[in-house]
Design an enzyme around this catalytic site. Structure first.
Site, PDB file in Angstrom:
ATOM      1  N   TYR A   1      51.978  44.062  38.502  1.00  0.00           N
ATOM      2  CA  TYR A   1      50.926  43.069  38.242  1.00  0.00           C
ATOM      3  C   TYR A   1      51.528  41.689  37.947  1.00  0.00           C
ATOM      4  O   TYR A   1      51.047  40.669  38.448  1.00  0.00           O
ATOM      5  CB  TYR A   1      50.105  43.580  37.053  1.00  0.00           C
ATOM      6  CG  TYR A   1      48.936  42.746  36.615  1.00  0.00           C
ATOM      7  CD1 TYR A   1      47.733  42.749  37.322  1.00  0.00           C
ATOM      8  CD2 TYR A   1      49.011  41.987  35.446  1.00  0.00           C
ATOM      9  CE1 TYR A   1      46.644  42.009  36.876  1.00  0.00           C
ATOM     10  CE2 TYR A   1      47.928  41.250  35.005  1.00  0.00           C
ATOM     11  CZ  TYR A   1      46.742  41.266  35.721  1.00  0.00           C
ATOM     12  OH  TYR A   1      45.670  40.538  35.273  1.00  0.00           O
TER      13      TYR A   1
ATOM     14  N   LYS B   1      50.881  38.292  40.030  1.00  0.00           N
ATOM     15  CA  LYS B   1      50.199  37.173  39.378  1.00  0.00           C
ATOM     16  C   LYS B   1      51.027  35.887  39.446  1.00  0.00           C
ATOM     17  O   LYS B   1      50.472  34.802  39.607  1.00  0.00           O
ATOM     18  CB  LYS B   1      49.857  37.533  37.927  1.00  0.00           C
ATOM     19  CG  LYS B   1      48.717  38.534  37.807  1.00  0.00           C
ATOM     20  CD  LYS B   1      47.491  38.083  38.596  1.00  0.00           C
ATOM     21  CE  LYS B   1      46.186  38.666  38.134  1.00  0.00           C
ATOM     22  NZ  LYS B   1      45.051  38.263  39.016  1.00  0.00           N
TER      23      LYS B   1
HETATM   24  P1  NAD Z   1      37.081  43.266  35.751  1.00  0.00           P
HETATM   25  O1  NAD Z   1      37.679  44.599  36.054  1.00  0.00           O
HETATM   26  O2  NAD Z   1      35.903  43.205  34.856  1.00  0.00           O
HETATM   27  O3  NAD Z   1      36.715  42.491  37.089  1.00  0.00           O
HETATM   28  C1  NAD Z   1      37.410  42.628  38.282  1.00  0.00           C
HETATM   29  C2  NAD Z   1      36.412  42.892  39.379  1.00  0.00           C
HETATM   30  O4  NAD Z   1      37.102  42.897  40.632  1.00  0.00           O
HETATM   31  C3  NAD Z   1      35.728  44.250  39.239  1.00  0.00           C
HETATM   32  O5  NAD Z   1      34.313  44.088  39.211  1.00  0.00           O
HETATM   33  C4  NAD Z   1      36.195  45.021  40.461  1.00  0.00           C
HETATM   34  O6  NAD Z   1      35.223  45.909  40.998  1.00  0.00           O
HETATM   35  C5  NAD Z   1      36.522  43.910  41.435  1.00  0.00           C
HETATM   36  N1  NAD Z   1      37.487  44.316  42.464  1.00  0.00           N
HETATM   37  C6  NAD Z   1      38.610  45.051  42.275  1.00  0.00           C
HETATM   38  N2  NAD Z   1      39.237  45.228  43.445  1.00  0.00           N
HETATM   39  C7  NAD Z   1      38.504  44.590  44.384  1.00  0.00           C
HETATM   40  C8  NAD Z   1      38.662  44.396  45.783  1.00  0.00           C
HETATM   41  N3  NAD Z   1      39.693  44.930  46.452  1.00  0.00           N
HETATM   42  N4  NAD Z   1      37.744  43.662  46.448  1.00  0.00           N
HETATM   43  C9  NAD Z   1      36.680  43.131  45.792  1.00  0.00           C
HETATM   44  N5  NAD Z   1      36.480  43.302  44.457  1.00  0.00           N
HETATM   45  C10 NAD Z   1      37.384  44.012  43.765  1.00  0.00           C
HETATM   46  O7  NAD Z   1      38.268  42.393  35.149  1.00  0.00           O
HETATM   47  P2  NAD Z   1      38.340  40.866  34.651  1.00  0.00           P
HETATM   48  O8  NAD Z   1      39.038  40.897  33.338  1.00  0.00           O
HETATM   49  O9  NAD Z   1      37.048  40.179  34.772  1.00  0.00           O
HETATM   50  O10 NAD Z   1      39.406  40.285  35.704  1.00  0.00           O
HETATM   51  C11 NAD Z   1      39.154  39.225  36.590  1.00  0.00           C
HETATM   52  C12 NAD Z   1      40.478  38.623  37.008  1.00  0.00           C
HETATM   53  O11 NAD Z   1      41.123  38.015  35.889  1.00  0.00           O
HETATM   54  C13 NAD Z   1      41.488  39.616  37.570  1.00  0.00           C
HETATM   55  O12 NAD Z   1      42.185  39.029  38.636  1.00  0.00           O
HETATM   56  C14 NAD Z   1      42.417  39.852  36.419  1.00  0.00           C
HETATM   57  O13 NAD Z   1      43.696  40.291  36.845  1.00  0.00           O
HETATM   58  C15 NAD Z   1      42.448  38.492  35.784  1.00  0.00           C
HETATM   59  N6  NAD Z   1      42.853  38.468  34.381  1.00  0.00           N
HETATM   60  C16 NAD Z   1      42.023  38.897  33.431  1.00  0.00           C
HETATM   61  C17 NAD Z   1      42.442  38.837  32.105  1.00  0.00           C
HETATM   62  C18 NAD Z   1      41.544  39.236  30.975  1.00  0.00           C
HETATM   63  O14 NAD Z   1      41.918  39.009  29.821  1.00  0.00           O
HETATM   64  N7  NAD Z   1      40.390  39.809  31.237  1.00  0.00           N
HETATM   65  C19 NAD Z   1      43.720  38.376  31.783  1.00  0.00           C
HETATM   66  C20 NAD Z   1      44.540  37.928  32.796  1.00  0.00           C
HETATM   67  C21 NAD Z   1      44.088  37.968  34.099  1.00  0.00           C
END
Ligand code: NAD
Length: 306
Positions: free
Chosen positions: A164, A168
């Site tokens: 990851y 990223k």
């Molecule tokens: P989340 O799991 O709630 O949302 C991610 C969404 O992406 C899900 O609804 C999932 O169904 C969808 N998804 C996954 N694979 C997919 C694909 N191949 N095609 C289309 N949709 C797909 O998680 P989140 O926390 O809202 O994460 C959103 C983004 O932020 C991600 O890229 C994550 O890596 C990044 N991120 C989040 C955090 C955090 O603190 N939440 C921290 C760092 C980075």
């Protein structure tokens, strides 16, 4: 609530918008007049399975609130289909938010090729495919905004996230290059490292902390960076819990060595304090910020290394 920053007539694709951060962005854009493509594959946190329910629910929410939205259920790996949905429903694409993501956390010794490949596919190839499909439309219309989603794990590294974190950080340099190539066509690209309560973080943070980490607190920066008035491009921001900060590369003062047979590992040891001295930092933003011709001239003028 102020709704001054408007997106009327603009079409935004938000990938992974069926929950978490993507849902917050989709709702925020819709309330400000944008046409929203709510993309979500609807699989598990680890990327297994698929369902139309996640995207449909957010589209319903937007439409019930008087907004405009359509669902798309393709994996981001099929970016051209997501862009097709936008063009078919709204005739254009102006903004791409590459947000979809999954986790396959494991210590590096236990990580399989599949854990590695799937993470690269969804995060890196997925962001590439959606952006690529929109890019020539952006160029033709002389307007485009891209947000990519990095992570603190990508910037700093994190135990159990070799796959990851590699993906990223790749999105940071992807963004930096898109910004450089897009500038002449009014395409701006920025990258965020968010922190927010979602199904991704709910198992690793205590409930009282999660309560202060609403995805809604990440959306204001994302919307600002996508507005037609923004000049910002090629930048990386940490954002969440009401905190927004910009990050940049910092280079130490550095050391110069005569490039002859006297340049040995011991020469490096002798100048280690200079190599690691950040008291006179530089902040390079492009490859051409390093003037190798001048460095070679200065190095040639030095006496042999001690
Ligand atoms: P989340 O799991 O709630 O949302 C991610 C969404 O992406 C899900 O609804 C999932 O169904 C969808 N998804 C996954 N694979 C997919 C694909 N191949 N095609 C289309 N949709 C797909 O998680 P989140 O926390 O809202 O994460 C959103 C983004 O932020 C991600 O890229 C994550 O890596 C990044 N991120 C989040 C955090 C955090 O603190 N939440 C921290 C760092 C980075």
């Amino acid at each position: 609530m102020e709704h001054k920053l408007r997106f009327d007539g603009r079409t935004v694709i938000v990938t992974g918008a069926g929950g978490g951060l993507g849902r917050a962005y989709a709702l925020a854009f819709a309330v400000r007049g944008a046409n929203v493509v709510v993309n979500d594959l609807g699989g598990s946190r680890a990327g297994d399975g698929s369902s139309t329910a996640a995207a449909d629910k957010v589209v319903d929410e937007i439409i019930r609130a008087g907004g405009k939205a359509v669902a798309n259920y393709d994996s981001v790996d099929n970016g051209e289909k997501i862009v097709e949905t936008a063009v078919k429903a709204f005739g254009r694409v102006d903004i791409v938010i590459n947000n979809a993501g999954i986790l396959r956390d494991k210590s590096f010794s236990r990580m399989t090729d599949q854990d590695w490949d799937l993470i690269q596919t969804v995060h890196v190839r997925g962001s590439y495919k959606v952006t690529k499909a929109a890019w020539n439309l952006f160029r033709k219309q002389k307007f485009g905004r891209v947000i990519n989603t990095a992570s603190a794990a990508g910037i700093y590294g994190n135990f159990g996230q070799a796959n990851y974190s590699a993906a990223k950080l790749a999105l940071v340099s992807f963004t930096e290059t898109l910004a450089k190539e897009g500038v002449k066509d009014n395409i701006r690209a920025n990258v965020i490292a968010p922190i927010a309560a979602s199904r991704m973080t709910e198992t690793i943070m205590p409930p009282d902390i999660l309560a202060s980490l609403k995805p809604d607190y990440v959306a204001p920066l994302v919307l600002y960076l996508c507005h037609e008035s923004t000049e910002e491009t090629g930048s990386l921001f940490e954002v969440g819990a009401g905190f927004i900060a910009k990050l940049r590369w910092e280079r130490s003062k550095g050391a110069l060595f005569k490039t002859d047979e006297s340049f040995l590992p011991g020469s490096v040891i002798a100048k280690w304090p200079e190599i690691t001295d950040f008291s006179q930092p530089q902040y390079p933003t492009s490859m051409t910020d390093t003037n190798f011709v001048s460095l070679i001239e200065q190095a040639n003028a030095l006496p042999s290394n001690p």
